[in-house]
Enzyme design. Structure first.
Site, mmCIF file in Angstrom:
data_model
loop_
_atom_site.group_PDB
_atom_site.id
_atom_site.type_symbol
_atom_site.label_atom_id
_atom_site.label_comp_id
_atom_site.label_asym_id
_atom_site.label_seq_id
_atom_site.Cartn_x
_atom_site.Cartn_y
_atom_site.Cartn_z
ATOM 1 N N ASP A 197 1.013 -1.192 -0.030
ATOM 2 C CA ASP A 197 -0.089 0.042 -0.082
ATOM 3 C C ASP A 197 1.087 1.094 -0.075
ATOM 4 O OD1 ASP A 197 -2.264 1.412 0.122
ATOM 5 O OD2 ASP A 197 -2.354 1.611 2.364
ATOM 6 N N TYR B 66 1.342 5.519 -0.536
ATOM 7 C CA TYR B 66 1.036 6.815 0.338
ATOM 8 C C TYR B 66 1.053 7.958 -0.972
ATOM 9 C CZ TYR B 66 0.576 9.758 4.608
ATOM 10 O OH TYR B 66 0.215 10.678 5.476
ATOM 11 N N HIS C 194 -3.910 14.179 0.652
ATOM 12 C CA HIS C 194 -4.108 13.225 1.750
ATOM 13 C C HIS C 194 -3.081 13.212 2.829
ATOM 14 C CE1 HIS C 194 -5.331 9.674 4.199
ATOM 15 N NE2 HIS C 194 -4.091 9.017 3.797
ATOM 16 N N ARG D 199 -0.323 14.950 13.314
ATOM 17 C CA ARG D 199 1.032 15.796 13.760
ATOM 18 C C ARG D 199 0.864 17.045 13.888
ATOM 19 N NH1 ARG D 199 2.509 12.536 9.760
ATOM 20 N NH2 ARG D 199 3.147 14.333 8.511
ATOM 21 N N GLU E 237 -10.377 3.546 3.205
ATOM 22 C CA GLU E 237 -9.592 4.569 2.203
ATOM 23 C C GLU E 237 -9.815 4.080 0.808
ATOM 24 O OE1 GLU E 237 -5.612 5.219 5.002
ATOM 25 O OE2 GLU E 237 -5.511 3.805 3.620
ATOM 26 N N GLU F 190 -9.069 4.030 -2.613
ATOM 27 C CA GLU F 190 -7.567 3.521 -3.514
ATOM 28 C C GLU F 190 -8.080 3.020 -4.935
ATOM 29 O OE1 GLU F 190 -4.467 2.067 -1.055
ATOM 30 O OE2 GLU F 190 -5.318 2.576 0.905
ATOM 31 N N ASP G 11 -9.177 0.083 1.542
ATOM 32 C CA ASP G 11 -8.235 -0.452 2.694
ATOM 33 C C ASP G 11 -8.706 0.224 3.998
ATOM 34 O OD1 ASP G 11 -5.875 -1.841 3.374
ATOM 35 O OD2 ASP G 11 -4.459 -0.129 3.320
ATOM 36 N N ARG H 7 -8.320 4.020 12.910
ATOM 37 C CA ARG H 7 -7.559 5.173 13.115
ATOM 38 C C ARG H 7 -6.893 5.180 14.477
ATOM 39 N NH1 ARG H 7 -5.936 6.186 8.000
ATOM 40 N NH2 ARG H 7 -7.551 6.698 6.589
ATOM 41 N N GLN I 239 -4.264 2.398 14.862
ATOM 42 C CA GLN I 239 -3.123 3.182 14.039
ATOM 43 C C GLN I 239 -2.412 4.216 14.641
ATOM 44 O OE1 GLN I 239 -4.725 4.902 10.147
ATOM 45 N NE2 GLN I 239 -2.462 5.451 9.663
ATOM 46 N N TYR J 55 1.718 3.463 14.791
ATOM 47 C CA TYR J 55 2.377 3.550 13.718
ATOM 48 C C TYR J 55 3.746 4.274 14.059
ATOM 49 C CZ TYR J 55 1.864 8.576 13.075
ATOM 50 O OH TYR J 55 1.810 9.865 13.225
ATOM 51 N N LYS K 67 -4.332 -1.791 10.154
ATOM 52 C CA LYS K 67 -4.811 -1.884 8.571
ATOM 53 C C LYS K 67 -4.740 -3.254 8.133
ATOM 54 C CE LYS K 67 -3.230 2.787 7.035
ATOM 55 N NZ LYS K 67 -4.460 3.175 6.443
ATOM 56 N N THR L 181 -8.834 -5.495 3.496
ATOM 57 C CA THR L 181 -8.662 -4.739 2.557
ATOM 58 C C THR L 181 -9.687 -5.124 1.552
ATOM 59 O OG1 THR L 181 -6.077 -4.442 2.862
ATOM 60 C CG2 THR L 181 -7.048 -3.829 0.690
ATOM 61 N N THR M 138 -4.573 6.289 -0.209
ATOM 62 C CA THR M 138 -5.883 7.235 -0.315
ATOM 63 C C THR M 138 -5.765 8.196 -1.386
ATOM 64 O OG1 THR M 138 -6.327 6.784 2.323
ATOM 65 C CG2 THR M 138 -7.395 8.586 1.140
ATOM 66 N N GLU N 260 -10.513 12.440 7.042
ATOM 67 C CA GLU N 260 -10.342 13.796 6.515
ATOM 68 C C GLU N 260 -11.857 14.065 6.213
ATOM 69 O OE1 GLU N 260 -7.375 13.418 2.982
ATOM 70 O OE2 GLU N 260 -7.853 11.825 3.368
#
Length: 401
Positions: A118, A120, A125, A134, A189, A191, A223, A227, A230, A234, A243, A247, A334, A348
């Site tokens: 997968d 990114y 995104h 963050r 997600e 995708e 996917d 959250r 995660q 992560y 995750k 899927t 995503t 989001e």
């Protein structure tokens, strides 16, 4: 555009301009391979057993694995033959009995998933997630514009559309320390996935210009993501349990040859990428994606704006000598656009759970509740103003086991 004798095929997103491959069962019988045309499935095993298509017996198998490994020359020959069978009237009497209504079949995963990667690859995104996860730090990590960031996922939990999604358990952060239980921030997600056909040897690298030599086709991917699990797990090694539980993929794989009219210039990359990621003809796919939540259209992510292209993803995936296997699946990550109604995740869409989404039935959501159903569809431009359809990838959330 070529006229198809199959009723309802002309003007459909699944006319002879598309012809996606899948697998099906009828009446609880054995799994067989098929190609969708309109709202019918052409039984490929029946066609090969009748010597209407010559593929060395690969289309008599229950999965596409052997056919995928045969390579582009065979893929092209088979596609041309299927078009002939469905457009030239002299074949109609023999082929019509091999067409089965979709309403009479159950669709299945059409290939054995080898490895799953997968990526990114959406700048928007990645920027949104940076703000949410963050705050106060740079939106993108220092490496993001230099390489397609990705991770190896769990191939054994890739499931076909329609498979129920069981709410996962895991650790979550709380003010009193870690707690264990079902995820409370279950997400999606949206995708786009790429199915590898021709494998490589260990140590072999695939340059960007050889993308079409190895990739058979395109499928839709959801996917699913927990959250809260995660966010706690992560750092520093990346996604794991948040995750790996499920899927979902569409039951249909659209061959690359169906997408000749869907390629558009990809975004300019700044700073310039390293040599192995450069492309002589830098292109992305113009896919229009739609996300529905309990029947409410909540987002329309645009795939054409992805920063990293499918060819760059494959080149990066193999640049260290990692081998490809037939059936490998890699996904874009995503897909999100610049507007809130173009994002491909509910993280989001609800901005980290702070802005509820109102559905058509009057209910409000931030993340998925038990019983919720998500459906992702997509289309792309085809020849002569036609439309390419990708089917749908649908899943309904069931309570934690």
């Amino acid at each position: 555009m070529t006229t198809c004798w199959v009723p309802g095929a002309d003007g459909s997103p699944y006319g002879v301009q598309t012809l996606p491959y899948g697998a099906f069962r009828r009446g609880g019988g054995e799994q067989r391979l098929g190609v969708r045309v309109g709202d019918l499935v052409l039984d490929l095993r029946g066609a090969e057993e009748a010597d209407e298509i010559l593929a060395g017996g690969a289309l008599c198998a229950p999965t596409l694995d052997a056919f995928l490994a045969m390579g582009r020359a065979q893929w092209t020959t088979t596609r041309r033959r299927i078009v002939e069978l469905l457009t030239e009237p002299e074949h109609q009497a023999r082929i019509a009995p091999l067409l089965i209504p979709l309403s009479e079949v159950d669709l299945a995963l059409p290939f054995t998933v080898g490895d799953y990667v997968d990526f990114y690859s959406s700048e928007q995104h990645a920027s949104n997630v940076g703000q949410i996860f963050r705050p106060g730090q740079p939106l993108l990590t220092p490496n993001w514009r230099h390489l397609p960031i990705g991770y190896h996922g769990r191939a054994g939990t890739v499931v076909v559309s329609g498979t129920p999604i069981v709410r996962p358990y895991g650790q979550r952060r709380s003010s009193d320390g870690p707690v264990f239980g079902p995820s409370r921030r279950l997400d999606i997600e949206a995708e786009v996935g790429f199915v590898v056909g021709v494998p490589t040897e260990l140590g072999e690298r695939v340059p960007t210009g050889r993308f079409a030599d190895h990739v058979f086709g395109v499928t839709l991917v959801n996917d699913w993501s927990a959250r809260d699990i995660q966010a706690w797990e992560y750092q520093p090694l990346g996604p794991f349990l948040g995750k790996s539980f499920a899927t979902s993929v569409s039951p249909w794989i659209v061959p690359l040859e169906a997408l000749d009219h869907a390629w558009v210039p990809a975004p300019v990359q700044d700073p310039p990428v390293l040599d192995y990621l450069r492309e002589d003809d830098r292109r992305g796919l113009d896919l229009a994606i739609v996300v529905e939540w309990n029947g409410t259209r909540v987002s329309e992510p645009p795939f054409a704006g992805m920063y990293w292209t499918p060819a760059q993803q494959l080149a990066h995936l193999t640049v260290n000598g990692a081998s490809l296997r037939t059936g490998d699946l890699y996904a874009s990550g995503t897909v999100s656009g610049v507007r809130r109604d173009q994002v491909g995740s509910f993280l989001e869409l609800s901005w980290g759970g702070t802005e509820p989404i109102k559905l058509d039935d009057g209910s409000e959501r931030t993340f998925l509740e038990d019983g919720d159903t998500v459906t992702i569809t997509a289309t792309a431009p085809g020849p002569d103003g036609s439309t390419i359809g990708f089917g749908d990838v649908t899943g309904t959330v069931t309570p934690a086991a």
